[in-house]
Design an enzyme around this catalytic site. Structure first.
Site, PDB file in Angstrom:
ATOM      1  N   GLU A  87       0.819  -1.215   0.000  1.00 39.08           N
ATOM      2  CA  GLU A  87       0.000   0.000   0.000  1.00 39.08           C
ATOM      3  C   GLU A  87       0.849   1.261   0.000  1.00 39.08           C
ATOM      4  O   GLU A  87       1.943   1.278   0.576  1.00 39.08           O
ATOM      5  CB  GLU A  87      -0.848   0.037   1.269  1.00 39.08           C
ATOM      6  CG  GLU A  87      -1.766  -1.129   1.374  1.00 39.08           C
ATOM      7  CD  GLU A  87      -2.446  -1.179   2.720  1.00 39.08           C
ATOM      8  OE1 GLU A  87      -3.014  -2.212   3.036  1.00 39.08           O
ATOM      9  OE2 GLU A  87      -2.384  -0.175   3.454  1.00 39.08           O
ATOM     10  N   CYS A 100       3.301   8.218   1.866  1.00 39.00           N
ATOM     11  CA  CYS A 100       3.654   7.183   2.839  1.00 39.00           C
ATOM     12  C   CYS A 100       3.905   5.896   2.052  1.00 39.00           C
ATOM     13  O   CYS A 100       3.017   5.425   1.336  1.00 39.00           O
ATOM     14  CB  CYS A 100       2.477   7.023   3.805  1.00 39.00           C
ATOM     15  SG  CYS A 100       2.688   5.665   4.948  1.00 39.00           S
ATOM     16  N   CYS A 107       4.706  -7.853   7.269  1.00 35.76           N
ATOM     17  CA  CYS A 107       5.694  -7.507   8.292  1.00 35.76           C
ATOM     18  C   CYS A 107       5.823  -8.676   9.256  1.00 35.76           C
ATOM     19  O   CYS A 107       4.830  -9.320   9.583  1.00 35.76           O
ATOM     20  CB  CYS A 107       5.256  -6.251   9.048  1.00 35.76           C
ATOM     21  SG  CYS A 107       6.482  -5.713  10.268  1.00 35.76           S
ATOM     22  N   CYS A 111       3.152  -6.916  15.670  1.00 33.37           N
ATOM     23  CA  CYS A 111       2.501  -6.030  16.656  1.00 33.37           C
ATOM     24  C   CYS A 111       1.000  -6.343  16.670  1.00 33.37           C
ATOM     25  O   CYS A 111       0.362  -6.415  15.619  1.00 33.37           O
ATOM     26  CB  CYS A 111       2.734  -4.569  16.314  1.00 33.37           C
ATOM     27  SG  CYS A 111       4.497  -4.175  16.220  1.00 33.37           S
ATOM     28  N   CYS A 114      -1.773  -4.081  14.842  1.00 39.81           N
ATOM     29  CA  CYS A 114      -1.492  -3.623  13.478  1.00 39.81           C
ATOM     30  C   CYS A 114      -1.974  -4.625  12.439  1.00 39.81           C
ATOM     31  O   CYS A 114      -1.658  -5.810  12.519  1.00 39.81           O
ATOM     32  CB  CYS A 114       0.015  -3.395  13.358  1.00 39.81           C
ATOM     33  SG  CYS A 114       0.577  -3.128  11.670  1.00 39.81           S
ATOM     34  N   CYS A 327      -1.978   1.353   8.523  1.00 38.73           N
ATOM     35  CA  CYS A 327      -1.072   0.344   8.011  1.00 38.73           C
ATOM     36  C   CYS A 327      -1.705  -1.031   7.751  1.00 38.73           C
ATOM     37  O   CYS A 327      -2.182  -1.686   8.657  1.00 38.73           O
ATOM     38  CB  CYS A 327      -0.021   0.290   9.123  1.00 38.73           C
ATOM     39  SG  CYS A 327       1.327  -0.756   8.952  1.00 38.73           S
TER      40      CYS A 327
END
Ligand code: SAH
Ligand code: SF4
Length: 356
Positions: A87, A100, A107, A111, A114, A327
């Site tokens: 994205e 951004c 990832c 976390c 997220c 995110c």
């Protein structure tokens, strides 16, 4: 075949054999300064243009686009050549145009709050894939130009260190965007922060702190067990000394979790000695994490408490919230629409004390 943003003087050498030397500058300026595809480089002779069209190809394909804030914020979902999704978000403000970008597909940091972390890791992006996100954003931003780039999309930039730093360097040399206008956001990978401090590039460092004691931070951010807060603060301090740039602390406000008076006190005690700037943002809800963001009035109260304590704090603009700009959320929504994936169970909420 060359990827669009892998076009460099040396990669063009072979293609330009027999053509006058100035064609090289014309092509590089066409791509990086005018943001044109080879087919659009109409000042080139037709035979050269068709050669370039065949040899230089984009690495990203548009999959979905959503706009909000009256079109001032645009978010794209791109597919990479191997089908991975990333994205990119473009935000137009009155005084700046910020993009951004993602540095990884997915990832690995996990976390809990997220969407990208909940989706797991795909792969590292190449430098060309990072830069091409700027290329498409520049095209969409016209007649304005991109002024700021934040490495805050999907992925952990310092876990893809070399390619991220190469992208930062090429943003200056190729796109003409100064490192002072770049921000790298990290979950807090201490060795990466130290390496970046030693590069001598004046990039702004944003640390996604979200908790100011190890007990809570361990729950929210698994990487904290490896890189606890005391070492992280030392690395931040080294960064500030080496670059003379301020560090910012990102703080996603989670109702009843990190928005109490005591949290503000702990946070202020970390931020003040570093003169760090605290950015507050209410947590964006994600399907895999069953807690909610702090209400706006409480965010304001928390910000004033921080200021009273002597810390520097602002409430971050929640641009693009209505298009799920946090995110990883657009790709997750897309994946759920297409595959009807079940939502993952929340993993923090179960371990919280009952008064939360
Ligand atoms: N991996 C890097 C950069 C990408 S995440 C990092 O963690 O810093 C970009 C920012 O979005 C981080 O500050 C991250 O903590 C924040 N973020 C992730 N999920 C969020 C959510 N649901 N609500 C608000 N902020 C979120
Ligand atoms: Fe990765 Fe950053 Fe999301 Fe954590 S917040 S999972 S480090 S993208």
């Amino acid at each position: 075949m060359i990827k669009l943003c892998d076009t460099t003087p040396s990669s063009l050498e072979f293609l330009l054999d027999g053509h006058p030397g100035y064609r090289r500058t014309q092509i590089l300026d066409g791509i990086y300064r005018s943001h044109r595809l080879p087919a659009e480089l109409t000042t080139l002779p037709r035979d050269l243009r068709s050669l370039l069209e065949g040899e230089i190809q984009p690495a990203l394909t548009h999959v979905a686009e959503s706009a909000s804030d009256n079109g001032e914020t645009v978010k794209w979902l791109f597919a990479l050549e191997d089908g991975q999704r990333i994205e990119t978000v473009l935000m137009r403000y009155s005084d700046r145009v910020t993009v951004c970008i993602s540095t990884q597909a997915g990832c690995a940091m996990g976390c809990s709050f997220c969407a990208t972390g909940q989706g797991g890791f795909g792969r590292n992006l190449t430098t060309a894939e990072m830069l091409e996100q700027i290329f498409w954003a520049e095209r969409a931003a016209k007649p304005r130009a991109v002024t700021h780039v934040v490495f805050m999309g999907m992925g952990e930039p310092l876990a893809n260190y070399d390619r991220t730093v190469a992208a930062a360097r090429r943003l200056r040399s190729d796109f003409g965007i100064s490192p002072r206008r770049l921000t790298i956001s990290t979950v807090g990978i201490i060795p990466g922060i130290r390496r970046l401090a030693a590069e001598g590039i004046p990039i702004t460092l944003a640390v996604s702190l979200h908790a100011a004691n190890d007990r809570l931070r361990d729950e929210l951010i698994p990487m904290n067990r490896r890189y606890p807060i005391s070492g992280l603060m030392e690395a931040c301090s080294e960064y500030v000394s080496a670059t003379s740039r301020r560090v910012s602390f990102e703080w996603a406000m989670i109702s009843g979790v990190n928005d109490r008076a005591q949290d503000a006190e702990e946070l202020a005690s970390l931020a003040i000695p570093l003169r760090a700037h605290v950015n507050l943002i209410p947590l964006n809800p994600t399907p895999g994490y069953a807690v909610i963001g702090t209400a706006p009035a409480e965010v304001a109260r928390f910000a004033s408490q921080l200021r009273r304590l002597g810390a520097n704090a602002t409430i971050r603009d929640t641009r693009g919230r209505e298009i799920a700009a946090a995110c990883g959320q657009l790709s997750m929504r897309e994946a759920q629409n297409q595959l009807r994936l079940p939502h993952r169970r929340p993993n923090l909420v179960d371990s919280l004390p009952s008064e939360h």
